[in-house]
Scaffold this motif. Structure first.
Motif, PDB file in Angstrom:
ATOM      1  N   SER A  33       0.807  -1.189   0.111  1.00 43.49           N
ATOM      2  CA  SER A  33       0.013   0.138   0.154  1.00 43.49           C
ATOM      3  C   SER A  33       0.904   1.285  -0.141  1.00 43.49           C
ATOM      4  O   SER A  33       0.568   2.269   0.838  1.00 43.49           O
ATOM      5  N   ASP A  89       0.795  -1.650  -4.580  1.00 40.67           N
ATOM      6  CA  ASP A  89      -0.451  -1.020  -4.357  1.00 40.67           C
ATOM      7  C   ASP A  89      -1.664  -1.412  -5.346  1.00 40.67           C
ATOM      8  O   ASP A  89      -1.121  -1.517  -6.391  1.00 40.67           O
ATOM      9  N   GLU A  97      -4.218  -8.660  -0.580  1.00 42.38           N
ATOM     10  CA  GLU A  97      -4.829 -10.136  -0.517  1.00 42.38           C
ATOM     11  C   GLU A  97      -4.442 -11.218  -1.483  1.00 42.38           C
ATOM     12  O   GLU A  97      -4.570 -12.311  -1.153  1.00 42.38           O
ATOM     13  N   ALA A 114       2.127   1.448   5.616  1.00 44.31           N
ATOM     14  CA  ALA A 114       1.612   2.486   6.464  1.00 44.31           C
ATOM     15  C   ALA A 114       0.106   2.877   5.997  1.00 44.31           C
ATOM     16  O   ALA A 114      -0.075   3.132   4.709  1.00 44.31           O
TER      17      ALA A 114
END
Ligand SMILES: C[S@@+](CC[C@H](N)C(=O)[O-])C[C@H]1O[C@@H](n2cnc3c(N)ncnc32)[C@H](O)[C@@H]1O
Length: 471
Positions: A249, A271, A302, A331
């Motif tokens: 992310s 991401d 996932e 984060a």
């Protein structure tokens, strides 16, 4: 003959006297010597002289003659004045210096020391009992025989109860008070906050949201982060990066400026939003234009395990090889994942032995008033930022396969700084707490040796060199 004092002293005599003595005694002396000299010179009969002289002495007897005070006397006088001083600090200072006080203080100190010793003894005993209970319960847990109550008790002894655990344990303790002792077949209802609290909104796929948010993301979030000094936390997160690193992310790459490439062997950014990733890519290239061991992957946490597969196996039944990491950082990602527990489990699968997962996240705080505020604005936050900021992260962490090594929370408990490892991996030296490192084991050893000494049935230690029979 009456021995009269010498009527006049030489000047040098007075000069030799201390000033105060000269000043105070001179008038009396002069008066006395004047009277004496008059009588001496008048040649009247002796008896008359004696009588008159007596009168003079008697007359002067009522006069006060000031004597010079010694240093000790002056100090005592000053001390007594200080004891009565209207200034409380001067007065307290004087009291503290008094003999009565120091004698009393010695008694208090001895008393306090005795109390401290007794308290220390009880504290150590309690610590030891807790340690033993924890050891027993952990053994049961390892063997797979621990019931739910015992698992919760382990958490309580380690000070790691979440909100849902507290509520469950309360139910068990109520039953205990009612006389229930065996909880093997007892199951208490679930108190999961993430499921029961309707203001914690259900998870969803946020990819489309961030695709649209990417261009304004940095500008919009800058101010908020500055106000709460988030740069410091980001720095903390990235200082753990070493070896092969994966940032999940990564967003627009707000952590890139804190990277120390001298400790990094390779770095992969992941991401789910391509637009966010583009900005991250640009930032990385601006800072490290020539760095080669870098990968930018668009995909979901996932699906991380599939994404990390190194191609397809060449032979049938051959296992696919996966890229593994020394450090996985994230984060403010868990709050925007569709399945945060699955994402964390994937991190564990891709972690090298002794690797670490470092998380900087936000979620529910430590105070009810804060959580109320988060709950009330949860929907607005989700619509503006795509995240669930009132999520109970403790539950997410506990439901996953990772083991938390360090958990620190700031901003009233809403910012979570987590260091985690694979279950079963050993803690590193720097990760052991003070009590764990220095006290626990030594207390246990002392108490055990003490117990053995006092227990007549305890086995005698074999002499060094004695062969031990193994049945
Ligand atoms: C709140 S932003 C945080 C971005 C960045 N880490 C930061 O600190 O600024 C959340 C990021 O998570 C990404 N994201 C959301 N769901 C994801 C998922 N399932 N897998 C990977 N990334 C995801 C979003 O695209 C977004 O860039």
């Amino acid at each position: 003959m009456v021995a009269f004092p010498r009527p006049f002293m030489s000047f040098s005599h007075y000069a030799r006297q201390p000033i105060s003595r000269n000043v105070f005694l001179q008038p009396q002396r002069r008066l006395l010597s004047f009277t004496c000299s008059r009588y001496n010179n008048s040649h009247v009969d002796e008896n008359k002289n004696k009588k008159k002289l007596k009168n003079v002495f008697q007359a002067n007897a009522s006069r006060t003659v000031r004597k010079q005070k010694s240093k000790e006397e002056l100090a005592k006088e000053k001390f007594e004045e200080q004891l009565k001083s209207p200034n409380r600090f001067v007065r307290w200072g004087a009291i503290a210096r008094s003999e009565k006080f120091s004698k009393g203080m010695t008694k208090y100190m001895i008393g306090a020391y005795v109390v401290f010793l007794i308290y220390g003894l009880f504290f150590t005993k309690k610590l030891f009992a807790r340690d033993k209970e924890l050891e027993r319960l952990l053994k049961k847990q390892e063997e797979g025989n621990a019931n739910e109550y015992e698992i919760l008790r382990v958490k309580e002894l380690r000070g790691k109860l979440r909100r849902r655990d507290e509520l469950k344990l309360k139910e068990y303790k109520k039953m205990q008070e009612e006389g229930v002792e065996d909880f093997d077949d007892v199951h208490v209802q679930s108190f999961d906050q993430n499921k029961l609290n309707e203001q914690i909104l259900p998870a969803r796929d946020t990819t489309t949201f961030y695709q649209g948010k990417a261009s304004e993301y940095d500008k919009a979030i800058n101010m908020e982060e500055k106000v709460i000094f988030l740069g410091k936390r980001r720095k903390w997160l990235m200082k753990h990066c070493q070896g092969d690193v994966l940032e999940v992310s990564c967003g627009t790459g707000r952590n890139i400026k804190y990277l120390d490439m001298s400790r990094i062997n390779s770095i992969t950014f992941l991401d789910s939003s391509e637009n966010m990733m583009d900005i991250a890519h640009q930032k990385f290239r601006e800072k490290f234009p020539k760095y080669k061991k870098v990968a930018f992957v668009v995909g979901k946490a996932e699906n991380l395990v599939d994404l990390a597969e190194k191609g397809k196996p060449s032979k049938e039944n051959e296992k696919t090889e996966q890229v593994k990491y020394d450090t996985i950082v994230e984060a403010f990602g868990l709050c925007s994942h569709e399945d945060p527990v699955k994402a964390l489990n994937n991190f564990v699968k891709l972690l090298k032995p002794d690797g670490r997962i470092i998380l900087l996240e936000h979620g529910r705080g430590q105070y009810d008033f804060v959580n109320k505020m988060l709950d009330n604005r949860a929907e607005k936050r989700l619509n503006t930022w795509g995240c669930r900021w009132n999520l109970d992260l403790g539950e997410v962490l506990d439901d996953s396969d990772l083991e938390v090594v360090e958990e620190k929370r700031t901003h009233l408990g809403t910012t979570w700084c987590i260091i985690a490892k694979r279950k079963g991996d050993l803690k590193k030296k720097g990760e052991l707490g003070f009590v764990e490192k220095y006290l626990q084991s030594s207390i246990r050893k002392r108490m055990e040796s003490f117990e053995k000494k006092n227990d007549p049935d305890s086995e005698k230690q074999p002499e060094p060199g004695t062969p031990i029979n193994k049945s």
